[in-house]
Every structure is written in C-alpha cells, then in structure tokens.
Scaffold this active site. Structure first.
Site, mmCIF file in Angstrom:
data_model
loop_
_atom_site.group_PDB
_atom_site.id
_atom_site.type_symbol
_atom_site.label_atom_id
_atom_site.label_comp_id
_atom_site.label_asym_id
_atom_site.label_seq_id
_atom_site.Cartn_x
_atom_site.Cartn_y
_atom_site.Cartn_z
ATOM 1 N N ASP A 156 0.876 -1.173 0.000
ATOM 2 C CA ASP A 156 0.000 0.000 0.000
ATOM 3 C C ASP A 156 0.910 1.219 0.000
ATOM 4 O O ASP A 156 1.736 1.373 0.903
ATOM 5 C CB ASP A 156 -0.875 0.020 1.264
ATOM 6 C CG ASP A 156 -1.946 -1.065 1.249
ATOM 7 O OD1 ASP A 156 -2.047 -1.798 0.249
ATOM 8 O OD2 ASP A 156 -2.686 -1.164 2.243
ATOM 9 N N ASP A 210 -13.330 -3.830 -1.195
ATOM 10 C CA ASP A 210 -13.058 -3.424 0.194
ATOM 11 C C ASP A 210 -14.334 -3.557 1.024
ATOM 12 O O ASP A 210 -14.975 -2.559 1.365
ATOM 13 C CB ASP A 210 -12.579 -1.959 0.233
ATOM 14 C CG ASP A 210 -11.302 -1.739 -0.552
ATOM 15 O OD1 ASP A 210 -10.371 -2.548 -0.419
ATOM 16 O OD2 ASP A 210 -11.236 -0.751 -1.311
#
Ligand code: 1PR
Length: 524
Positions: free
Chosen positions: A224, A379
C-alpha cells in the site's frame, strides 16, 4: 540486437526489461521491412486474438511475418503470439490466424476458474536448447483463457495440464513460441530467454518429466503506497484501513526496494495499491509511475497496480478516460491493473439501469488489454443483521456472531479506501464485474485488515462461490498457518498479505517452506 514486434496493444515493457537484463539491445519493429531485416525476432502477444490479428493486418505485417517464419529465422513468440501461429481461434472465429502450424485455439471448458492464472508445470515432449539448465521441476507463469491444440505432434515442445492437457509451447526449427510468459517467470523464465538468445546451445531434455502438472497456489506481497506528511512516497499499512499511528502515516519502507526484496524472497506476484489515488489524479502522481518503471526493471514476476483508475478531468479541464490512465500504467510495466471504487459505482449503475453500456472502465480495459489484465479490488466490511431477509442483499449465516449476538451478516462494499459504505454487497459486486469482463477478484476485508488474526474464510467462500474467475484472498494473514488454512478451507487461487511481510514477522520464504510439503506451490 533483438527486434521486438510491439504492435501497441499491451505491456511489452516487461519483455524489453527482461531482454535488456540479459544484455541485449532491443529495436522495435516500425514496419514490415524491419521484420525482413531482423536477425532475431521476439513477438509478445497480448490481449485479444482478433484485435491483435487486425492490427497486424492494418500495419501490413502479416506477410513479412510469414516470410520470416518460413525462412526459419530465430523467432520467440509469447502467449497470444503462440496462438497467432495457428489457423483460427474461438476468441475471434471470423479472424484468420497466420496458419503457420496446423491446429486451432480453443477456450478452456472446465470447472476450474478461467482465466488460467498462475504458476504451472510443463512436460517436455522433445529436446530443445531452451531447456539448458532446467530440471523439468520448475513452474512457469501462465495467464490465458484460450489454449492451443496442435495437429503436428512433432512441433509440440511442452504440454501442461489445466482441466485438459494443452500445448504450452511449440518448436519447429528455429521457431519457438510459448503460452507461458518467460519474462514473468522469474529466474527460470530469464534462463529460457537466455537459452533462446544464445544460438550455440545444444538441445537437451530436462531430467524430470511430471506425469501431471498442477497450478500452484500463489503468494502475493502487497504494498500500500502513499505520500507521507513530509511528501515522501512510502509503503504504509493500516489497521482496518487506518494507516496513521500517533497522527503520522506509518512508514514501512521504500516501494521499489521492498518490491525487489519480496521478488528475491520468492513472491509469486507483487501488487502496488496507490491508496490515496481516489482524491489525487494518478497521471499527475508521476512518482508512482516511476516506482512501477523502476520495479519492472528488476522484478520478473507479475506486477499489479491499483488506485485511481477511473475517468478524470484535471484542473485545466482536460478529460482523461480510465483507459488512458490504465494505458500509462501498462506502458510503465504493469501486467494487471486493479479497480476499486470505480467498480462499485459501475455496478450500482448497471443494477439501476439493468444494462451495461460497454463504456465502463472495466469493459473498455478488458476489451483492449484482455480480461486477465483487469482485477477488481473489493473493500468490504461486515454488517450484522438479525435474520437472512433483514436486507435486500446476499446474507450469510456466520459462526462469529455480532455484538448483539446476531447470527447473520452481509458484506457491504465501500469506496474511497473504506471511507464510504454503499448499498451493495461484495458477492453481487464480484458477480457483475465478472459479467462486465473482469478477470480476477482481489478480495480484501476491512474487519480483518492488519489484525494478524487470519483470513475471513466465510467471506472468501461466499465470493468464490459467486464467480468463476480466480479469487485472491486478502487481509488478516498473521502466520504461515493462515495461508494453509485459506488454501485448504476455501477455493481461493491466491493469498495476499502485507503487514507480516513489511514488519518482517514471517518472511515469504518461511511461508513457502511451511507450505511446500502440504500444498502445491511454486518452488523458490
Ligand atoms: O478505489 O480504485 O482508487 O483503489 C484504491 C485501492 O487502495 C483499493 O484497492 C483499496 O483496497 C486500497 N486502499 C485504499 N485505502 C486503503 C487503506 O488501507 N487505507 N488499502 C487501501 C487496502 C488492503 C490491502 C492490504 C491487505 C493485507 N489495503 O491492500 O494489503 O488487507 O493486509 P494485511 O496482510 O496486513 O492484513 P481505487
């Protein structure tokens, strides 16, 4: 000097990087005359068979290519370029292939998930110089929905199993073509390309010839990435998507350096997620594109990049399509792109209107670059309910009751990195995205992210059952045992982790060592 046939459709960057790594200078084909004067020609085919043949025709490259092949000059074709050597493909029935070898290209007809994505073995059918230094036990990287059926037994170099036995490479004289991607097959793939380039090598047969070959479960390292408050691009990691600790963005290392480390340690793929791209425009975020360029020079396994892939109008009023954003990522070395927030909005629209427009980012990118290049990053977060019909969403019965003892839950999709919940469940999102042309699902879980408590098996089973494309399980890995659990208790094709690798709690090598005798994996 190697001549490379780049017909402008996909990621040829990684092939160029691999050839340059082997010390070659690469010259791109601009016209038919360049093919005629080539001494060694590499043809990386990407995307759709019909689109590729159409471009070859439009650019009048078909005849020069056929002459080159008939003269038996050194040729290495990759993936769709192998398929191009045959007469026809079920992917584009009206578009003739080169018809250089007898046979046809068919779509996989199997209960296994399609595309066939990942590392599989090979069975040598004849000796070849490309096998020098190989034992026959290696695994190579495949990504395709169509396969070759070759009528000339003598031209079959290797075969591989995936629901059926298919031709994974051919060789006829100096003409070699592979369904697998050597440029994405790590050290083994580089060795194969090196063997092709060094024409003095004698033909050998690998010692080992497996009775059946098996697709390995993939271990993916995820980075990330975002800018910290000092403006440096860093690898960060959240706890349930909160990446700040005592107010500061956690800094776990430099993206290019970490990606290279994970490649060396045996990661089967690397994924970069530009986690704040929903508010910034990625084409203005040049450092991220530079990260990809640098990484792809030294990392020879597949690279996925996500974040901000959507239509965008910049502050000067210039409009960019999602396809243009993706194109820049592919040009910079990405093999797959992942779409998060935009996928949710697209599916909401499809469900509202009852029809697909053909113009969404998923459809456009899949059309040009192929389904396998489009990953949907989901998500979701759990929402507990009292009964299965409490909401108009797909609800599951859970063995982990909610705070008030609720026995049911649904998985709510979110956008903007979990900041906004939407009225859509993860199973429906995955199902519709598959219909629109997505090739793979990257299934995160906000509840599990960063917890080290193991994957959400209930979520993974529910989404896996909803689609027939591969599913990457993500979020929650805290030990090597968690990987075994996700691969034995769900049908996930791959497992992705971040925190345990970044914090050096369990290196990738250790995960693979633990899994080695228990399930099929790629040897390091
Ligand atoms: O919405 O298309 O712009 O894409 C943004 C992308 O960034 C999405 O793929 C979304 O998942 C990701 N993202 C956005 N915010 C965050 C955040 O953490 N605040 N990261 C974020 C998602 C999840 C995984 C993580 C696994 C494994 N992070 O990437 O790596 O959960 O973690 P673990 O092994 O440590 O548990 P768009």
């Amino acid at each position: 000097m190697i001549t490379l046939l780049d017909y402008g459709a996909g990621n040829v960057r990684s092939v160029i990087n691999a050839l340059e790594r082997l010390g070659e200078n690469v010259e791109l084909v601009a016209n038919g005359a360049d093919i005629a004067k080539a001494r060694k020609l590499v043809f990386p085919g990407v995307g759709n068979f019909g689109a590729m043949m159409q471009i070859l025709r439009d650019r009048q490259l078909v005849e020069p290519l056929l002459s080159y092949l008939r003269e038996d000059k050194p040729f290495f074709g990759i993936c769709v370029a192998l398929q191009a050597l045959f007469a026809s493909s079920e992917e584009a029935p009206d578009m003739p292939g080169l018809d250089f070898l007898p046979g046809r290209v068919k779509r996989f007809d199997t209960d296994l998930s399609v595309p066939h994505i990942g590392w599989n073995g090979y069975r040598a059918r004849q000796p070849s110089r490309i096998f020098n230094g190989l034992s026959g036990e290696e695994k190579l990287y495949f990504v395709h929905s169509y396969y070759v059926e070759c009528d000339d037994e003598n031209a079959i170099l290797t075969s591989t199993d995936y629901g059926c036995e298919f031709v994974s490479s051919v060789q006829k004289g100096n003409i070699i073509a592979t369904q697998f991607h050597p440029e994405k097959s790590g050290r083994v793939g580089l060795k194969i390309l090196e063997n092709f380039l060094q024409d003095s090598r004698e033909s050998v047969r690998p010692q080992h010839c497996p009775q059946t070959t098996k697709l390995a479960k993939r271990i993916i390292a995820c980075l990330d990435v975002r800018s910290n408050d000092q403006g440096d691009l860093v690898v960060t990691k959240g706890d349930q998507y909160d990446v700040r600790e005592k107010g500061d963005v956690r800094n776990l290392g430099k993206p290019v350096q970490l990606a290279e480390e994970y490649y060396q340690q045996g990661a089967d793929e690397i994924t970069f997620l530009n986690i704040t791209a929903f508010r910034d425009f990625p084409l203005e975020d040049m450092p991220m594109i530079e990260v990809l360029r640098q990484t792809s020079k030294n990392v020879f396994v597949p690279l996925t990049i996500g974040g901000g892939i959507r239509d965008f109008t910049d502050r000067n009023g210039r409009h960019y399509t999602a396809l243009e954003v993706a194109a820049e990522y592919f040009r910079s070395g990405a093999d797959k792109i992942s779409i998060g927030s935009d996928a949710v909005l697209i599916v909401e629209e499809v469900l509202k209107t009852g029809k697909a427009t053909g113009m969404s980012s998923i459809e456009q990118i899949a059309r040009v670059y192929g389904n396998q290049a489009v990953v949907i990053s989901v998500d979701p977060r759990r929402v507990y309910v009292d009964s299965p019909d409490a909401v108009a969403h797909q609800v599951i019965e859970t063995v982990f009751p909610g705070p008030a003892g609720e026995k049911y839950c649904w998985y709510q999709c979110t956008i903007k990195g979990g900041r906004e919940g939407r009225d859509l469940d993860a199973m429906t999102l995955a199902r519709v995205c598959e219909q629109l042309g997505a090739g793979e699902i990257l299934l995160n879980c906000i509840d599990k992210d960063g917890t080290n408590s193991g994957f959400d098996l209930e979520l993974i089973n529910a989404v896996r059952a909803a689609v027939s494309i591969p599913v990457i399980a993500s979020s929650g890995a805290g030990s090597a045992e968690h990987f075994l659990e996700v691969f034995t208790k769900t049908e996930a094709e791959a497992a992705l982790a971040a925190g345990i690798f970044h914090r050096r709690e369990v290196p990738i090598g250790e995960v693979k060592k633990y899994l080695r005798d228990r399930i099929e994996i790629r040897p390091i």
